[in-house]
Each structure stands twice: as structure tokens, then as C-alpha cells.
Motif scaffolding. Sequence first.
Motif, short mmCIF file in Angstrom:
data_model
loop_
_atom_site.label_atom_id
_atom_site.label_comp_id
_atom_site.label_asym_id
_atom_site.label_seq_id
_atom_site.Cartn_x
_atom_site.Cartn_y
_atom_site.Cartn_z
N ASP A 55 45.94 -14.05 90.32
CA ASP A 55 45.16 -12.67 90.29
C ASP A 55 45.81 -11.88 91.57
O ASP A 55 45.84 -10.52 91.25
CB ASP A 55 43.97 -12.70 90.27
N ARG A 56 46.11 -12.42 92.66
CA ARG A 56 46.50 -11.86 93.80
C ARG A 56 48.00 -11.80 94.09
O ARG A 56 48.35 -11.60 95.28
CB ARG A 56 45.80 -12.57 95.11
N ASN A 57 48.76 -12.39 93.11
CA ASN A 57 49.98 -12.34 93.26
C ASN A 57 50.78 -13.32 94.24
O ASN A 57 51.82 -13.31 94.64
CB ASN A 57 50.93 -10.99 93.39
N VAL A 58 49.78 -14.36 94.60
CA VAL A 58 50.32 -15.51 95.31
C VAL A 58 51.20 -16.51 94.53
O VAL A 58 52.03 -16.90 95.15
CB VAL A 58 49.24 -16.13 96.09
N VAL A 59 50.62 -16.92 93.55
CA VAL A 59 51.44 -17.82 92.56
C VAL A 59 51.78 -17.17 91.17
O VAL A 59 51.21 -16.21 90.88
CB VAL A 59 50.70 -19.01 92.30
N GLU A 60 52.80 -17.76 90.61
CA GLU A 60 52.82 -17.23 89.11
C GLU A 60 53.15 -18.33 88.27
O GLU A 60 53.73 -19.34 88.78
CB GLU A 60 54.35 -16.32 89.48
N LEU A 61 52.90 -17.84 86.94
CA LEU A 61 53.21 -18.89 86.00
C LEU A 61 54.59 -18.84 85.54
O LEU A 61 55.25 -17.85 85.33
CB LEU A 61 52.31 -18.69 84.70
N LEU A 62 55.43 -19.78 85.52
CA LEU A 62 56.70 -19.98 85.30
C LEU A 62 57.31 -20.46 83.93
O LEU A 62 58.28 -20.32 83.71
CB LEU A 62 57.44 -21.02 86.33
N VAL A 63 56.31 -20.48 83.03
CA VAL A 63 56.59 -20.42 81.43
C VAL A 63 56.10 -19.42 80.94
O VAL A 63 55.02 -18.76 81.36
CB VAL A 63 56.03 -21.73 81.03
N PRO A 64 56.00 -19.07 79.54
CA PRO A 64 55.51 -17.99 78.68
C PRO A 64 54.14 -18.22 78.63
O PRO A 64 53.56 -19.29 78.62
CB PRO A 64 56.13 -18.26 77.39
N GLU A 65 53.30 -17.13 78.62
CA GLU A 65 51.80 -17.16 78.63
C GLU A 65 51.24 -18.12 77.59
O GLU A 65 50.31 -18.68 77.59
CB GLU A 65 51.33 -15.81 78.66
N SER A 66 52.00 -18.07 76.47
CA SER A 66 51.51 -18.44 75.07
C SER A 66 51.93 -20.03 75.33
O SER A 66 51.10 -20.72 74.33
CB SER A 66 52.46 -17.95 73.80
N GLN A 67 52.72 -20.51 76.09
CA GLN A 67 52.67 -21.93 76.27
C GLN A 67 51.67 -22.70 76.80
O GLN A 67 51.03 -22.29 77.97
CB GLN A 67 53.88 -22.30 77.01
N GLN A 68 50.96 -23.66 75.97
CA GLN A 68 49.77 -24.38 76.43
C GLN A 68 49.94 -25.72 77.17
O GLN A 68 48.90 -26.00 77.92
CB GLN A 68 48.90 -24.85 75.22
N LYS A 69 51.03 -26.21 77.00
CA LYS A 69 51.41 -27.49 77.84
C LYS A 69 52.51 -27.04 78.62
O LYS A 69 53.50 -26.42 78.44
CB LYS A 69 51.77 -28.50 76.85
N GLY A 70 52.64 -28.01 79.76
CA GLY A 70 53.79 -27.90 80.46
C GLY A 70 53.56 -26.58 81.36
O GLY A 70 54.54 -25.88 81.62
N ARG A 71 52.42 -25.79 81.61
CA ARG A 71 52.32 -24.83 82.39
C ARG A 71 52.75 -24.89 84.19
O ARG A 71 51.75 -25.34 84.66
CB ARG A 71 51.07 -24.19 82.25
N LEU A 72 53.77 -24.38 84.42
CA LEU A 72 54.16 -24.84 85.71
C LEU A 72 53.95 -23.59 86.60
O LEU A 72 54.17 -22.43 86.21
CB LEU A 72 55.67 -24.97 85.76
N TYR A 73 53.60 -23.77 87.71
CA TYR A 73 53.18 -22.55 88.72
C TYR A 73 54.00 -22.91 89.99
O TYR A 73 54.39 -24.02 90.27
CB TYR A 73 51.70 -22.86 89.00
N GLY A 74 54.23 -21.62 90.27
CA GLY A 74 55.22 -21.66 91.70
C GLY A 74 54.59 -20.49 92.47
O GLY A 74 54.05 -19.57 92.21
N LEU A 75 55.10 -20.58 93.91
CA LEU A 75 54.89 -19.62 94.76
C LEU A 75 55.54 -18.19 94.55
O LEU A 75 56.60 -18.33 94.28
CB LEU A 75 54.77 -20.09 96.31
N THR A 76 55.02 -17.01 94.64
CA THR A 76 55.80 -15.82 94.43
C THR A 76 56.34 -15.69 95.91
O THR A 76 56.01 -16.35 96.83
CB THR A 76 54.94 -14.75 94.42
#
Length: 223
Positions: A55-76
Motif C-alpha cells: 500500500d505504501r509502494n515499498v514492495v510490489e507484486l511481481l505476478v498478475p493480480e489474478s494469479q493465486q499461487k506463486g505470488r512473488l513479492y519484491g522491493l520497489t
Amino acid sequence: MNDLWDTAGYIASSRYRVSVCKYLDREGPELPSRIASKLGFAQPHVSRALSELRDRNVVELLVPESQQKGRLYGLTREGKQALTRLRGDAASVSVSFVEERSFPHDSLIDHLCDEHGEELRLVVARNGDDSDVFVASEDVQKRYDEQSIARLIAALRAGETTIDDKLMDVPTGENQFAVRGLEHSLLVRFSVDDDAEILVALEPDADVNVPAFIDACRRRLKD
């Protein structure tokens, strides 16, 4: 306080957010379950931290929002910059937890304990890079260690002003008096001299008027 320090203060206010950011910075993009396993945290804590950081743009979801498995996160990019700044400045802050009689202004502690009792969380006397911290209860002591306080002070002292003028007449119990640094706490910050200041953390619903509160504290500092 600029946006980058605002973000750094937000990260610093939660050990879960700090740990998740450090992990992603060190290891790269990862799944919430793996982060939780590696850090030894319950997954709901990690998931909540990721949601807050996103929400604070510190991390981002690196896969499509619709993807329910394998939801990778990384730092912005902003997240990496805020973490770097927080680490660098916090390293120069020396924090010591002290008892009431060892606090530089013990009469102030007496006043705050008498007048605000259960509303009081902690009081910090900062002089340059050295900070003495009085903790009002064992519960608060468990929540904040020396590193978390150092990160808080590093984030706060980057600001040029202590309290915005437009907030001076706002009762601290109102939502407009935003607090950055200690999660779910009300923080009142005021200067003592050129390179010294007092930070007082209260419960978020503490019903005090900022100018009167600071005036009373300053009178005690002169005792």
C-alpha cells in the motif's frame, strides 16, 4: 519530513515490516510462505506486512493480480532507497534503556507518569547521536528493542521541524494528528536546545492538547 523519510519511518515502526524488507533486499523476490518460514514468523504476520508495504509502494507484486499461487513479492525502487537510508542513519544512533532516576530529566518522567499514567508508552531524550529511553511498562519493553528505537529516531530526526504549525491547535486524540514512527502510537516531539529533543510516545487515543502538553513538559525540564 520528506516522502522518503516518511516511508523509512513507516518501515521502522514494525519489526515485521523491517524484517520482510531486509529479507527481500538480501534474498530477492520471494513467496510469502517462504519469507515466513525463513524468518520464523507466522504467515499471517508476513502477509499483513506485505499488504501494508504494498500500500505504501515499498514492495510490489511481481505476478498478475489474478494469479493465486506463486505470488512473488519484491522491493520497489522506493522501498530499496528508504531501507538504505534507514540502515545508514540508524547505525549512527546510540540507544540506552534507562530507569527513571537515570533519565536525564527525571522530573519530566515524574510528571508524565503522574498526569498520563497508562497513556504513557515511552520517553526519549536525544542529544546528538545519543538517546536515553525510559519505557513505561514491560509490555512496551517487549515490543521495542534498541534497534527499533534507533530506526525510529533516525527517521524522525531527518525532519526539519518538530510539530507542524497547522497541528499545534489540534487535540492529539483527533485523527489529523498523524504519527509516524511508532505503530499505533501518538508521538509528541519537541526541542530542548539546538541538538537535543524530547520524544514522548502515548497511546493513540490519549486526550491531550499539544501546546498545553508541551508547555507542561518544558516547565518540568526547567525544574
